[in-house]
Design a protein around this motif. Sequence first.
Motif, PDB file in Angstrom:
ATOM      1  N   VAL A 181       0.851  -1.180   0.000  1.00  0.00           N
ATOM      2  CA  VAL A 181       0.000   0.000   0.000  1.00  0.00           C
ATOM      3  C   VAL A 181       0.892   1.237   0.000  1.00  0.00           C
ATOM      4  O   VAL A 181       2.022   1.199   0.487  1.00  0.00           O
ATOM      5  N   GLY A 182       0.363   2.319  -0.562  1.00  0.00           N
ATOM      6  CA  GLY A 182       1.131   3.567  -0.620  1.00  0.00           C
ATOM      7  C   GLY A 182       1.013   4.277  -1.948  1.00  0.00           C
ATOM      8  O   GLY A 182       1.268   5.476  -2.031  1.00  0.00           O
ATOM      9  N   TYR A 183       0.630   3.554  -3.012  1.00  0.00           N
ATOM     10  CA  TYR A 183       0.387   4.170  -4.314  1.00  0.00           C
ATOM     11  C   TYR A 183      -1.108   4.219  -4.564  1.00  0.00           C
ATOM     12  O   TYR A 183      -1.822   3.241  -4.313  1.00  0.00           O
ATOM     13  N   PHE A 184      -1.588   5.355  -5.091  1.00  0.00           N
ATOM     14  CA  PHE A 184      -3.016   5.557  -5.291  1.00  0.00           C
ATOM     15  C   PHE A 184      -3.267   6.202  -6.654  1.00  0.00           C
ATOM     16  O   PHE A 184      -2.397   6.890  -7.200  1.00  0.00           O
ATOM     17  N   PRO A 185      -4.459   6.004  -7.229  1.00  0.00           N
ATOM     18  CA  PRO A 185      -4.798   6.671  -8.491  1.00  0.00           C
ATOM     19  C   PRO A 185      -4.733   8.185  -8.317  1.00  0.00           C
ATOM     20  O   PRO A 185      -5.192   8.732  -7.310  1.00  0.00           O
ATOM     21  N   GLY A 186      -4.135   8.848  -9.304  1.00  0.00           N
ATOM     22  CA  GLY A 186      -4.011  10.302  -9.265  1.00  0.00           C
ATOM     23  C   GLY A 186      -4.319  10.920 -10.611  1.00  0.00           C
ATOM     24  O   GLY A 186      -4.603  10.221 -11.587  1.00  0.00           O
ATOM     25  N   ARG A 187      -4.236  12.223 -10.679  1.00  0.00           N
ATOM     26  CA  ARG A 187      -4.547  12.930 -11.927  1.00  0.00           C
ATOM     27  C   ARG A 187      -3.611  12.526 -13.059  1.00  0.00           C
ATOM     28  O   ARG A 187      -4.010  12.464 -14.217  1.00  0.00           O
ATOM     29  N   ASP A 188      -2.363  12.285 -12.712  1.00  0.00           N
ATOM     30  CA  ASP A 188      -1.359  11.952 -13.727  1.00  0.00           C
ATOM     31  C   ASP A 188      -1.010  10.471 -13.722  1.00  0.00           C
ATOM     32  O   ASP A 188       0.091  10.078 -14.108  1.00  0.00           O
ATOM     33  N   GLY A 189      -1.941   9.645 -13.307  1.00  0.00           N
ATOM     34  CA  GLY A 189      -1.705   8.206 -13.281  1.00  0.00           C
ATOM     35  C   GLY A 189      -1.760   7.669 -11.870  1.00  0.00           C
ATOM     36  O   GLY A 189      -2.804   7.258 -11.384  1.00  0.00           O
ATOM     37  N   VAL A 190      -0.615   7.732 -11.168  1.00  0.00           N
ATOM     38  CA  VAL A 190      -0.564   7.280  -9.776  1.00  0.00           C
ATOM     39  C   VAL A 190       0.175   8.315  -8.949  1.00  0.00           C
ATOM     40  O   VAL A 190       0.983   9.094  -9.459  1.00  0.00           O
ATOM     41  N   GLU A 191      -0.117   8.323  -7.680  1.00  0.00           N
ATOM     42  CA  GLU A 191       0.583   9.198  -6.750  1.00  0.00           C
ATOM     43  C   GLU A 191       0.872   8.433  -5.472  1.00  0.00           C
ATOM     44  O   GLU A 191       0.170   7.486  -5.133  1.00  0.00           O
ATOM     45  N   HIS A 192       1.921   8.853  -4.798  1.00  0.00           N
ATOM     46  CA  HIS A 192       2.298   8.196  -3.552  1.00  0.00           C
ATOM     47  C   HIS A 192       1.810   9.030  -2.388  1.00  0.00           C
ATOM     48  O   HIS A 192       1.851  10.255  -2.418  1.00  0.00           O
ATOM     49  N   SER A 193       1.335   8.350  -1.358  1.00  0.00           N
ATOM     50  CA  SER A 193       0.857   9.062  -0.182  1.00  0.00           C
ATOM     51  C   SER A 193       1.048   8.203   1.053  1.00  0.00           C
ATOM     52  O   SER A 193       0.864   6.985   1.014  1.00  0.00           O
ATOM     53  N   LEU A 194       1.406   8.867   2.156  1.00  0.00           N
ATOM     54  CA  LEU A 194       1.514   8.207   3.450  1.00  0.00           C
ATOM     55  C   LEU A 194       0.406   8.684   4.388  1.00  0.00           C
ATOM     56  O   LEU A 194       0.508   8.516   5.606  1.00  0.00           O
ATOM     57  N   ASP A 195      -0.627   9.286   3.826  1.00  0.00           N
ATOM     58  CA  ASP A 195      -1.752   9.737   4.629  1.00  0.00           C
ATOM     59  C   ASP A 195      -2.364   8.550   5.368  1.00  0.00           C
ATOM     60  O   ASP A 195      -2.748   7.554   4.744  1.00  0.00           O
ATOM     61  N   PRO A 196      -2.457   8.600   6.698  1.00  0.00           N
ATOM     62  CA  PRO A 196      -2.939   7.451   7.464  1.00  0.00           C
ATOM     63  C   PRO A 196      -4.313   6.951   7.030  1.00  0.00           C
ATOM     64  O   PRO A 196      -4.530   5.728   6.960  1.00  0.00           O
ATOM     65  N   ALA A 197      -5.237   7.862   6.737  1.00  0.00           N
ATOM     66  CA  ALA A 197      -6.582   7.436   6.350  1.00  0.00           C
ATOM     67  C   ALA A 197      -6.554   6.675   5.029  1.00  0.00           C
ATOM     68  O   ALA A 197      -7.247   5.662   4.861  1.00  0.00           O
ATOM     69  N   ARG A 198      -5.742   7.140   4.081  1.00  0.00           N
ATOM     70  CA  ARG A 198      -5.652   6.462   2.780  1.00  0.00           C
ATOM     71  C   ARG A 198      -4.978   5.102   2.917  1.00  0.00           C
ATOM     72  O   ARG A 198      -5.378   4.135   2.263  1.00  0.00           O
TER      73      ARG A 198
END
Length: 245
Positions: free
Chosen positions: A22-39
């Motif tokens: 976990v850590g990669y999510f769909p984004g505007r430009d394809g995928v984005e990385h996030s460490l947001d706890p809720a995500r």
Amino acid sequence: MGRAEGRTAGDLLPKFRISTKVGYFPGRDGVEHSLDPARLHAAVEQAVKDLRREPDLVFLHNPEHSLRAAPHGRDVLAQACSTLHDAAGKGLCGTWGVASWGPSALQNLIDPTGPRPSVLMVRAGLLVGIGTLDATDALIKAWDLGDDAVWGMSPFGGSASAPVWARIDPRVFLRDTSRLSRVQAAFLAAHHLPRVASVAVGTDDPAHLGELIEALTGEVEERAIREYRRRLRDHCAISAPEAPR
């Protein structure tokens, strides 16, 4: 592993130990990385739905991508680790770990008082630089991980058929240099650069997978590995530009 594997494997999944990231999510430009706890927490829940079972291991995938620009990287990493630790405590996964392509960015951000991953997965093999090897050793020490808690990945730097493997002979790292192939020797050496308990490889070619499994019967010459790391460090010192005065 995710939705496609859950549909394809079906009833076979309970027979395997399953890990996912976990850590990669769909984004505007394809995928984005996030460490947001809720995500991150939502991603673990989604993995359970996709697999139709709780994964045995969930990796925090390449956290360095988010931490490079984070003003409080130590706190951000600690929160992400706590999120996965809590998910495991709630039964959403068996345990959790950290998979890092660039561990150098993490070595000064570890909170030794916070949750400790059960597994650290990093690049391994003859194409890994001394900086990455040293950073991995620093993470192992900071998290107080045993040998069985460290896994390797990408032992061939992307492909076992790359030209580099025709130019070098990794069998110099073996005690018996005649029995195994160059590919097998490179795979075996990867278990010692850094020292890891397991090495993740692709499973799309059964013949190649069988060849690698057979390689595990060989023995590495530890002295040759130590000499190789020394030479990597010496080369790095020679190549590094002089610091400005």
